[in-house]
Design an enzyme around this catalytic site. Sequence first.
Site, PDB file in Angstrom:
ATOM      1  N   GLY A 250       0.830  -1.199   0.000  1.00  9.48           N
ATOM      2  CA  GLY A 250       0.000   0.000   0.000  1.00  9.48           C
ATOM      3  C   GLY A 250       0.867   1.252   0.000  1.00  9.48           C
ATOM      4  O   GLY A 250       0.724   2.116  -0.832  1.00  9.48           O
ATOM      5  N   GLY A 479       1.233  -6.622   4.097  1.00  5.61           N
ATOM      6  CA  GLY A 479       2.437  -7.411   3.857  1.00  5.61           C
ATOM      7  C   GLY A 479       3.438  -7.218   4.977  1.00  5.61           C
ATOM      8  O   GLY A 479       4.440  -7.905   5.048  1.00  5.61           O
ATOM      9  N   GLY A 715       7.191   1.499  16.196  1.00  5.53           N
ATOM     10  CA  GLY A 715       6.866   1.350  14.777  1.00  5.53           C
ATOM     11  C   GLY A 715       8.100   1.381  13.904  1.00  5.53           C
ATOM     12  O   GLY A 715       9.067   2.083  14.166  1.00  5.53           O
ATOM     13  N   GLU A 718       8.352   2.894   8.331  1.00  5.11           N
ATOM     14  CA  GLU A 718       8.872   3.903   7.417  1.00  5.11           C
ATOM     15  C   GLU A 718      10.307   4.309   7.665  1.00  5.11           C
ATOM     16  O   GLU A 718      10.991   4.827   6.782  1.00  5.11           O
ATOM     17  CB  GLU A 718       7.947   5.137   7.472  1.00  5.11           C
ATOM     18  CG  GLU A 718       6.589   4.806   6.866  1.00  5.11           C
ATOM     19  CD  GLU A 718       5.471   5.716   7.338  1.00  5.11           C
ATOM     20  OE1 GLU A 718       5.162   6.664   6.622  1.00  5.11           O
ATOM     21  OE2 GLU A 718       4.898   5.462   8.416  1.00  5.11           O
TER      22      GLU A 718
END
Lengths: 755, 282
Positions: A250, A479, A715, A718
């Site tokens: 995405g 994914g 996280g 990114e």
Amino acid sequence: MTVELSLTRDPAHIRHGSNIGQPMTRTDGVLKVTGKARYAADNHPAGMVYAVIATSCIARGRVTSLDVAAAKRYPGVIDVMTPAHKPELAEDPDAKGNPFAFRMELLQSDEVRYANQAIAVVIAETLEAATEGAALLSPRYQVEIARVGLDAGEAYAPPVVGIGNPAEVRHGDIDAGMAAATKLTDATYETPAQYHNAMEPHAIVAVWDGDRLFIDTPSQGMGFAQMRVAGLFGIPPANIHINSPFLGGGFGSKGLISGPQVLGIMAAKLIGRPVKLVLRRGQMYGPVGHRPPTRQRIRIGTDDAGVLAVINHEARVTTSSFDDFYEPAADASHTLYASPAIRTAHEAVRVDTGTPLFMRAPGEATGSIVLESAIDEAAFACGIDPLEFRLKNYAEVEPTTGKPFSSKALRQCYARAAERFGWAGRPLQPRQMRDENGFLVGWGMGTATFPAIMFQGNARAVIRADGNGVMETGAHDMGQGAWTALAQISADSLGLDFDQLTFRSGSSDLPDAGIAGGSGHTATVGAAIHNAGAAVIAKLAELATTDERSPLFGAGNAGVVARGGRLHRRDDDARSESYVEILARAGLAEVDASGSGAADAAAQSQYAMHAHGAVFAEVKVDPELGQIRATRLVGAFAAGRIINPLMVQSQLRGGMIWGLSFALHEEAVMDHRSGRILNANLAEYHVPVNADVPPMEVITVDEHDPHVNPLGIKGVGEIGITGSAGAVANAVFHATGIRVRNFPIKIEEIVMGLG
Amino acid sequence: MRIGALVRNADLAHDAEFARSYPAVAEALLSGASAQLRNAATVGGNLMQRTRCAYFYDAGSACNRRWPGAGCDALKGENRLHAVLGWSEGCIATHPSDFCVPLVAFDAVVEIEGKGGRRELPLEALHRLPGETPERETALERGDLIVALRLPTEAKDFARHARYIKVRERTSYAFAVVSAAAAFRIEGGKIREARLALGGVAAKPWRAREAEQVLAGARPDPAVYREAARAALAAAKPSGDNAFKIELAQRIVARALTLAARGTPDRIPALPGSPFSSVAGA
């Protein structure tokens, strides 16, 4: 008897670690490698027909005619949806309801805003007939001159950048910093337009049943999609059932439902049959967002010893002619380096493209490659090793806010990655190293950073009479491994072995899990799961500890701990009772509870929350031909608690490869006259092939963060791009002595620069 | 050596005898496209690839190859990778084949079955320069079918000194920015005969005969390679933002000649055609 409910940051009931932290392989891995994972476009409900979008080949103007009759004459074509013939919408697709609502083209007029915009939809019994019908429309246009590139028009100051960030931020006295600096790096860089290019194109299978709508579509945010579709079609959100178990990538382009996906829903409504609509690869270059081109001027001033006096980072970005998204490129300079004066500012130019949107590390990626390159320039100007320079200017508190960091193991990242890479002894001057074949060798580094963001998410937990558990949450697996990592958190949160858990996800009928973006999905949904688990265990504990027949009687809620399907007394592990026994005695078929996860506003106001990392790159450059080859990449990252080391390694590795791609390969080439993208395909839009990916090493540095969220997750989605792109670019400089300030680095710059 | 037009690229490149006899051709084949495409692509198909660029594919753009007389939007467009040799205002696209580059160097011949029966054509004469008629890409007539490709036996004499070098923007699945096939027959320390062709520079695979003449009879050394490179690009001129390709082409010619003189590697490198093919593990 008072029930002690402990739902603090360290809940009494839950022991994380039995599943969390284990390198489990993907629970959906076998489905995927055997082709059994059903992606959106794999669905074929009975009676389904095909819709194909006809797109504009001009970037600005009006459609003056469409040969609808020719398309309709083609055998198999059922209908042609045009501005004159389409279902009524309940809401203007150009309305701006909230910061996450972006304008979309749903055939509301004959206006063309960008190349590849939908101008009609052909619906047919077969994909081939719909495709041919779309070709037969032979559109005619009234063409206006397209505005292309960073100099296409008057620049203006945007109201905000990203989502609600101020366009300009000032910290300290910039003028005084400039005056104090004895060394000044003043450099202007450019980054190109990039497109997400998820392997799976945007696709939708839409089925209407009265005023209920069933859609299969890849989504990073089913809750948002429900709201948008509900508004457009005037039906309650609860009537919209989205199924999105798997995404073939995405990267932000599926965060918000896009115009083409809604066109599929409109087509199904128009003809009253199930419709499938799948974008062709080339059609993904326009209506589903992109990373806009940037031009960034950055001034870094230091004293002679390399201590920062000022960072002034200005970015010009493009946005569309009709909507507002501003890549927050300069914001990358807010947090990393301890400068007494920091200014970041943005200006924008309107061009005839689709609206740029979130693309993996939006702002951080474009800003990081420039900041890290310029820091390299500043270090070089001072004659200081780039790592030493960064350590000298290490931010002990967040520079622009003065807040302490909730945790920051960046020093350890630098040290571990540098040692592993073998950075020590690197010559300061470029063009000093050669390999045994005579190739130039260069070493570069970059700092990685990404904020620890959380959205709002919910989960529902169930413990059944048979002792097994269920966790439900409408999370999104792009994914990255949500099916696995969130199930690991679920099992621990319920005090169950992994195989005693049923994990349900990927559907809007389940509790809204918020958006899978901002690298915050595991943190957000993980917190919701953790809280739902704690709440259901609290109910079990209440049943047991208030029941005289239970060995746990009187322990109090905080006096028990859940493990392996049993509650144990905290002060006497031998005294325990199984979930089965507790529910059987209570005569209950199950107990359930809900939980939610969201950022803790109080903690956020007190602490700066970011993940960090350090990336080191080696490249080799042919001294005559200028061809560049990355030969080594080592990254060390500190991102709080690691739920699944395998998935995290994979995420970070993928991000680092994207960084390599940013530095050396990736660029959408737009004709400067027509505004059409010339390489809207995977043959010519280059991302690295396997042979371009060097041996890589990813190190995760332990980091305990008690402030970000109950699980301490920051996280990793990114951060891998940041730092890496700059590290590769800096390695090219170190190999060649050529500082290329236009990305991606092109062979002509090296060939002509090598002399 | 006669090769049927339907032989797959991968099968040909991996045929042991072929690779031994014509190593530069095998290396060129393996540097082209991707493994998947090479498994599907045929010899005849490779020869018949269109000379093309992004504007040829972009239906909204003017292209004389698609629509004779429409004009060429590449000419003042995004053209940093376009032709520097043999182009015209009518078309500045390049022929993308790697395979054809060493083939023209080795005087390959195309067998054609046509209305008038079977005939032969030197490969070098198959592709045409654009001139005034860019829409006419090859010398084939209506009804012609390429049935086979022949490599002359003499081409085997170059097997010990033959290389194909390709600079591209990523290591696989990318067309050449510029490429060169170079081969020598060296006797008594002198170049008895040289063969040189370039790819990515023109609408056809570009045989550099002037350069071959410079090399013939010379001792293999860097100065003569540079002179040959200059001769090969003497007629080059930029067609857009691509002046660098003239410089790059000369360097690639010099490199290909250097590597050919050094000798054909025992086996085709893991990164065929790459300047990095000599790097261990690459």
